[in-house]
Design a protein around this motif. Structure first.
Motif, PDB file in Angstrom:
ATOM      1  N   UNK A 114       0.827  -1.205   0.000  1.00  0.00           N
ATOM      2  CA  UNK A 114       0.000   0.000   0.000  1.00  0.00           C
ATOM      3  C   UNK A 114       0.865   1.260   0.000  1.00  0.00           C
ATOM      4  N   UNK A 115       1.904   1.258   0.826  1.00  0.00           N
ATOM      5  CA  UNK A 115       2.787   2.427   0.891  1.00  0.00           C
ATOM      6  C   UNK A 115       3.454   2.676  -0.463  1.00  0.00           C
ATOM      7  N   UNK A 116       3.917   1.610  -1.107  1.00  0.00           N
ATOM      8  CA  UNK A 116       4.544   1.745  -2.421  1.00  0.00           C
ATOM      9  C   UNK A 116       3.531   2.222  -3.455  1.00  0.00           C
ATOM     10  N   UNK A 117       2.347   1.658  -3.427  1.00  0.00           N
ATOM     11  CA  UNK A 117       1.299   2.033  -4.383  1.00  0.00           C
ATOM     12  C   UNK A 117       0.971   3.514  -4.272  1.00  0.00           C
ATOM     13  N   UNK A 118       0.872   4.022  -3.047  1.00  0.00           N
ATOM     14  CA  UNK A 118       0.566   5.435  -2.840  1.00  0.00           C
ATOM     15  C   UNK A 118       1.630   6.351  -3.453  1.00  0.00           C
ATOM     16  N   UNK A 119       2.878   5.855  -3.537  1.00  0.00           N
ATOM     17  CA  UNK A 119       3.967   6.657  -4.092  1.00  0.00           C
ATOM     18  C   UNK A 119       4.198   6.371  -5.574  1.00  0.00           C
ATOM     19  N   UNK A 120       3.341   5.569  -6.181  1.00  0.00           N
ATOM     20  CA  UNK A 120       3.492   5.256  -7.594  1.00  0.00           C
ATOM     21  C   UNK A 120       4.613   4.291  -7.896  1.00  0.00           C
ATOM     22  N   UNK A 121       5.047   3.518  -6.894  1.00  0.00           N
ATOM     23  CA  UNK A 121       6.114   2.534  -7.083  1.00  0.00           C
ATOM     24  C   UNK A 121       5.469   1.191  -7.432  1.00  0.00           C
ATOM     25  N   UNK A 122       5.813   0.590  -8.577  1.00  0.00           N
ATOM     26  CA  UNK A 122       5.192  -0.692  -8.933  1.00  0.00           C
ATOM     27  C   UNK A 122       5.581  -1.792  -7.954  1.00  0.00           C
ATOM     28  N   UNK A 123       4.599  -2.621  -7.630  1.00  0.00           N
ATOM     29  CA  UNK A 123       4.750  -3.630  -6.578  1.00  0.00           C
ATOM     30  C   UNK A 123       4.882  -5.015  -7.189  1.00  0.00           C
ATOM     31  N   UNK A 124       5.868  -5.772  -6.723  1.00  0.00           N
ATOM     32  CA  UNK A 124       6.033  -7.179  -7.075  1.00  0.00           C
ATOM     33  C   UNK A 124       5.628  -8.024  -5.874  1.00  0.00           C
ATOM     34  N   UNK A 125       4.709  -8.949  -6.089  1.00  0.00           N
ATOM     35  CA  UNK A 125       4.204  -9.804  -5.018  1.00  0.00           C
ATOM     36  C   UNK A 125       4.767 -11.207  -5.185  1.00  0.00           C
ATOM     37  N   UNK A 126       5.667 -11.585  -4.298  1.00  0.00           N
ATOM     38  CA  UNK A 126       6.243 -12.925  -4.292  1.00  0.00           C
ATOM     39  C   UNK A 126       5.325 -13.850  -3.490  1.00  0.00           C
TER      40      UNK A 126
END
Length: 377
Positions: A114-126
């Motif tokens: 969520x924190x990354x998403x709010x900053x526009x950082x693409x998220x990788x889910x392992x």
């Protein structure tokens, strides 16, 4: 003079972890990034398993760059989630990250995504795509992993069924990559180095089986966990078993287990074992009784059958393959199933011989290959 082109800058990747399982499953990813000129990992630990984490990270050759301290005594999920969101938000605010990596289904994983998403950082889910099918079981993990799926750009599924779960939920096929589970990468790394010391005695003390037991799941705490502890005592007495139970630090777990098993002559209740020692202990067992997800994944690589002490499991692959059995939490049913299995050596051997459906030890390499491909201009 001919100018030599400069190699592209490495991808700066935030890696967020806070619990022992996250450390185990992200350690091979971090090690692979450190070894690659294509990546610059920045490891943030939240301290969700504060007492258990630092020693493990040292053993797994992972050095955190940022250490948070989010836990408070008997903190509820409201407090944990709000503190994680605030502190992780401060880490990522304005920071030049190319991607963020989270693992699994913890509150740390959800808050990091969520924190990354709010900053526009693409998220990788392992370890994406695991589903029990029941939003409240396990709690809160099932909801956490569903929420992370809504935030993620890359979905690294450990198995084909996990990938299919994501596709059914509408995740684009091109965003899902089947990698195997990184826990197998780490397990093979540890076993290959002969690391860890078993909590079982070097020599067997009798003719009975060796059983490793883990109990910690939130939905099992209280009366259910106390009843399961009594079942462990019954099985140990009935088959002269040697039992090792590494006790979780949670006060709720300790309150349920210690009054029943703390002084039992056939049960060795230890403190939490570090990952290396737990792996050696699991490898030394004839059977595992557990409500842990990680044990379901690791035990097949060590030829140890698993009885899953839960009503549901998001790791159906082990059950479907025959390496594990989902036996529920009814004390009499667990007792009957365990004793029947221990009395049938042929069946026990068949469960132990099933190939691990969760991976071949190359999951981390597949994660990095996909990230490098998509992040390179």
């Amino acid at each position: 003079m001919i100018d030599t082109p400069r190699p592209p800058a490495p991808h700066r990747v935030l890696v967020v972890l806070g619990t022992r399982p996250e450390a185990v499953k992200l350690a091979p990813v971090v090690r692979a990034m450190v070894a690659s000129p294509r990546f610059e990992p920045v490891v943030v630990t939240t301290g969700q398993h504060r007492e258990m984490l630092e020693q493990m990270l040292t053993a797994l050759e992972v050095v955190p760059d940022v250490r948070l301290d989010v836990m408070r005594e008997r903190q509820d999920l409201h407090g944990l989630t709000s503190r994680l969101a605030r502190e992780l938000g401060a880490v990522v605010a304005g920071a030049p990250f190319d991607a963020a990596v989270v693992q699994g289904d913890t509150t740390t994983a959800y808050s990091g995504a969520l924190a990354a998403f709010y900053e526009g950082i693409p998220v990788a889910h392992v370890e994406a795509g695991l589903r029990s099918g029941v939003a409240t079981d396990p709690f809160p993990e099932e909801l956490n992993r569903r929420l992370v799926a809504r935030l993620a750009r890359w979905h690294f599924a450990p198995t084909a069924p996990a990938a299919e779960n994501l596709r059914r939920e509408g995740v684009p096929v091109e965003d899902v990559e089947v990698t195997g589970n990184t826990v197998i990468d780490n397990l093979l790394w540890v076993v290959g180095r002969g690391l860890g010391t078993s909590a079982f005695p070097p020599a067997r003390t009798g003719g009975g089986p060796r059983i490793v037991v883990t109990l910690h799941r939130r939905e099992n705490q209280g009366d259910t966990m106390a009843a399961l502890a009594r079942t462990v005592a019954d099985v140990a007495d009935a088959r002269d078993a040697e039992v090792v139970l590494p006790l979780h630090l949670s006060p709720a777990v300790r309150d349920a287990v210690l009054p029943v098993l703390g002084d039992h002559p056939r049960v060795r209740v230890t403190g939490p074992l570090d990952y290396l020692d737990f792996t050696a202990t699991l490898a030394d067992a004839d059977l595992a009784l557990t409500d842990s997800g990680g044990v379901q994944e690791e035990a097949p690589s060590l030829d140890v059958p698993v009885l899953v002490l839960r009503r549901t499991t998001e790791r159906r692959e082990a059950v479907d393959a025959g390496a594990a059995a989902l036996v529920g939490t009814d004390p009499e049913e667990v007792r009957r199933y365990a004793l029947d299995l221990l009395d049938d050596p042929g069946r026990l051997r068949r469960m132990a011989s099933v190939a691990n459906p969760f991976g071949d030890g190359r999951a981390s390499a597949r994660v990095l290959e996909r990230l490098d491909r998509d992040l390179t201009p």
